[in-house]
Scaffold this active site. Structure first.
Site, mmCIF file in Angstrom:
data_model
loop_
_atom_site.group_PDB
_atom_site.id
_atom_site.type_symbol
_atom_site.label_atom_id
_atom_site.label_comp_id
_atom_site.label_asym_id
_atom_site.label_seq_id
_atom_site.Cartn_x
_atom_site.Cartn_y
_atom_site.Cartn_z
ATOM 1 N N ASP A 1 0.872 -0.786 0.029
ATOM 2 C CA ASP A 1 0.257 0.281 -0.110
ATOM 3 C C ASP A 1 1.138 0.887 -0.249
ATOM 4 O O ASP A 1 1.925 0.872 1.416
ATOM 5 C CB ASP A 1 -0.666 0.114 1.091
ATOM 6 C CG ASP A 1 -2.211 1.248 1.140
ATOM 7 O OD1 ASP A 1 -2.861 1.094 1.255
ATOM 8 O OD2 ASP A 1 -1.331 1.422 1.914
ATOM 9 N N TYR B 1 3.494 10.284 -0.346
ATOM 10 C CA TYR B 1 4.575 9.025 0.320
ATOM 11 C C TYR B 1 5.842 9.186 -0.189
ATOM 12 O O TYR B 1 6.723 9.355 -0.225
ATOM 13 C CB TYR B 1 4.165 7.711 0.524
ATOM 14 C CG TYR B 1 2.571 7.102 0.696
ATOM 15 C CD1 TYR B 1 1.842 8.269 1.920
ATOM 16 C CD2 TYR B 1 2.018 6.025 0.669
ATOM 17 C CE1 TYR B 1 0.936 7.558 2.296
ATOM 18 C CE2 TYR B 1 1.153 5.140 1.954
ATOM 19 C CZ TYR B 1 1.036 6.102 2.138
ATOM 20 O OH TYR B 1 -0.666 5.886 2.684
ATOM 21 N N LYS C 1 -2.621 5.764 -3.834
ATOM 22 C CA LYS C 1 -4.105 6.884 -3.839
ATOM 23 C C LYS C 1 -3.610 8.635 -4.277
ATOM 24 O O LYS C 1 -2.893 8.709 -4.489
ATOM 25 C CB LYS C 1 -3.861 7.057 -2.517
ATOM 26 C CG LYS C 1 -4.158 5.843 -1.104
ATOM 27 C CD LYS C 1 -4.109 5.665 -0.485
ATOM 28 C CE LYS C 1 -3.452 4.675 1.020
ATOM 29 N NZ LYS C 1 -2.549 4.206 1.111
ATOM 30 N N HIS D 1 -7.981 10.332 -1.733
ATOM 31 C CA HIS D 1 -7.326 10.086 0.480
ATOM 32 C C HIS D 1 -7.242 10.416 0.808
ATOM 33 O O HIS D 1 -7.677 10.291 2.429
ATOM 34 C CB HIS D 1 -5.622 10.734 -0.473
ATOM 35 C CG HIS D 1 -4.470 10.065 0.722
ATOM 36 N ND1 HIS D 1 -3.218 10.264 0.315
ATOM 37 C CD2 HIS D 1 -4.486 9.183 1.439
ATOM 38 C CE1 HIS D 1 -2.750 9.560 1.344
ATOM 39 N NE2 HIS D 1 -3.621 9.142 2.744
#
Length: 280
Positions: free
Chosen positions: A52, A57, A82, A114
Site C-alpha cells: 500500500d 508518500y 492513492k 486519499h
C-alpha cells in the site's frame, strides 16, 4: 464481513470479484530509494502480496521497482495507491497517470481517494470510475471517510469497493464498520498499531503473553478477527516478518471484547470532516 483467516496468502473478495490479501505492508513515511525498496523486498520475501503506497508518500517509483525486480509475477501482487488532496477535481486523471507511470506495473490493483476534499471528491470519484472502466485500476475506493461521504460517493454511480480508515482499539468507529459490512464494502485499517502508542498497554501485553505474542501481533490478529484488513507499516525486516506471524493463535471472544473496551474515539490523524485545516 468476516472472512476465513488462514495464512499470509489469505484473501478477501471485493464486491467486483477481485481478490485482495487481507494483510499487507503499508509504506507511509518509508523513504524513496533503498529504504522502501528494501522494506517491500523484505515483505515479499516473507510472503506478503499486498503493498500500500500513495502519491503523498513520494515513494511510488521505488515501490514499483522493488515489485518488478522481485521475480514474483505481477498477477500475484496487489498494489494500492492513492489520489492526493491537491490533485482532486479536474487534475484527477493527470494525477493517476503520474502514479501509473511511476509504479510502471501495467495496472493498479486499487486506487483510492486519499481524503474527501469538499467540492472536489465527488468529481474525482467520477474520474476514478472511468479509470476502473478502462481497466487501468482493477478496483476503486476511498480513504478517511465517514458514512455520509460513502453515501455521497454511491450517489455518483459505483459503490466504493473498499474504505481505508484509521482503525485501532482507541478508534473503532463500530457504526462505520457495521455500515461497510452491511454494504459489502471491504474495511481496511491504517495505523492499526496506533503509531506505537498501545505497545505498552497492560491488557494487551497480558493477552500477548498468554499466546507468546507481541502487542503488535495481538492488534493485527484483532483486526482480522473483527473483519478488518490490515496494512501495518514498518521498514524493519524483523518487524515486517513478526507482523505476519499471527496465524498460529486465535483470540477468544472475551479477549476481543476486552480490546474493544479500550475504544475512546481517539485519533492519531485528522478527522475526515476537518482534515483540510490539518494539511493547510
Amino acid at each position: 464481513m468476516k472472512f476465513p483467516i488462514t495464512d499470509i496468502s489469505g484473501k478477501i473478495e471485493l464486491s467486483n470479484g477481485q481478490k485482495m490479501p487481507y494483510l499487507g505492508l503499508g509504506v507511509y513515511k518509508a523513504k524513496s530509494g533503498s529504504e522502501v525498496y528494501d522494506a517491500v523486498t523484505s515483505a515479499l520475501d516473507n510472503g506478503y502480496r499486498l503493498i500500500d503506497t500513495a502519491t503523498f508518500y513520494g515513494n511510488e517509483e521505488s515501490v514499483g521497482k522493488a515489485i518488478r525486480e522481485s521475480g514474483i509475477s505481477r498477477e500475484e501482487i496487489f498494489v494500492t495507491t492513492k489520489l492526493w488532496i491537491d490533485d482532486q477535481g479536474s487534475k484527477t486523471a493527470e494525477a493517476f497517470n503520474r502514479s501509473f507511470e511511476k509504479l510502471d506495473l501495467g495496472y493498479v490493483d486499487l486506487y483510492l481517494i486519499h481524503w474527501p476534499v469538499p467540492g472536489k471528491y465527488l468529481e474525482s470519484w467520477k474520474v476514478l470510475q472511468e479509470i476502473y472502466d478502462n481497466g487501468m485500476a482493477k478496483a476503486i475506493g476511498a480513504s478517511n471517510c465517514m458514512i455520509h461521504h460513502l453515501e455521497s460517493l454511491q450517489k455518483e454511480g459505483m459503490k466504493p469497493m473498499l474504505v481505508q480508515n484509521e482503525f485501532h482499539p482507541r478508534l473503532i468507529q463500530q457504526d462505520i464498520l457495521n455500515y461497510c459490512h452491511e454494504q459489502h464494502i471491504v474495511y481496511q485499517a491504517w495505523s492499526p498499531l496506533m503509531r506505537g502508542q498501545l505497545l505498552d498497554h497492560d491488557i494487551l501485553k497480558e493477552i500477548g503473553q498468554k499466546y507468546g505474542k507481541s502487542v503488535a501481533q495481538v492488534l493485527i490478529r484483532w483486526d482480522l478477527q473483527k473483519g478488518v484488513c490490515s496494512i501495518p507499516k514498518s521498514v524493519h525486516a524483523a518487524r515486517i516478518r513478526e507482523n505476519a506471524e499471527i496465524f498460529d493463535f486465535e483470540l477468544t471472544s472475551e479477549e476481543i471484547q476486552q480490546i474493544d473496551n479500550l475504544d475512546r474515539n481517539e485519533r492519531t490523524g485528522a478527522h475526515p470532516d476537518h482534515f483540510m485545516e490539518h494539511f493547510n
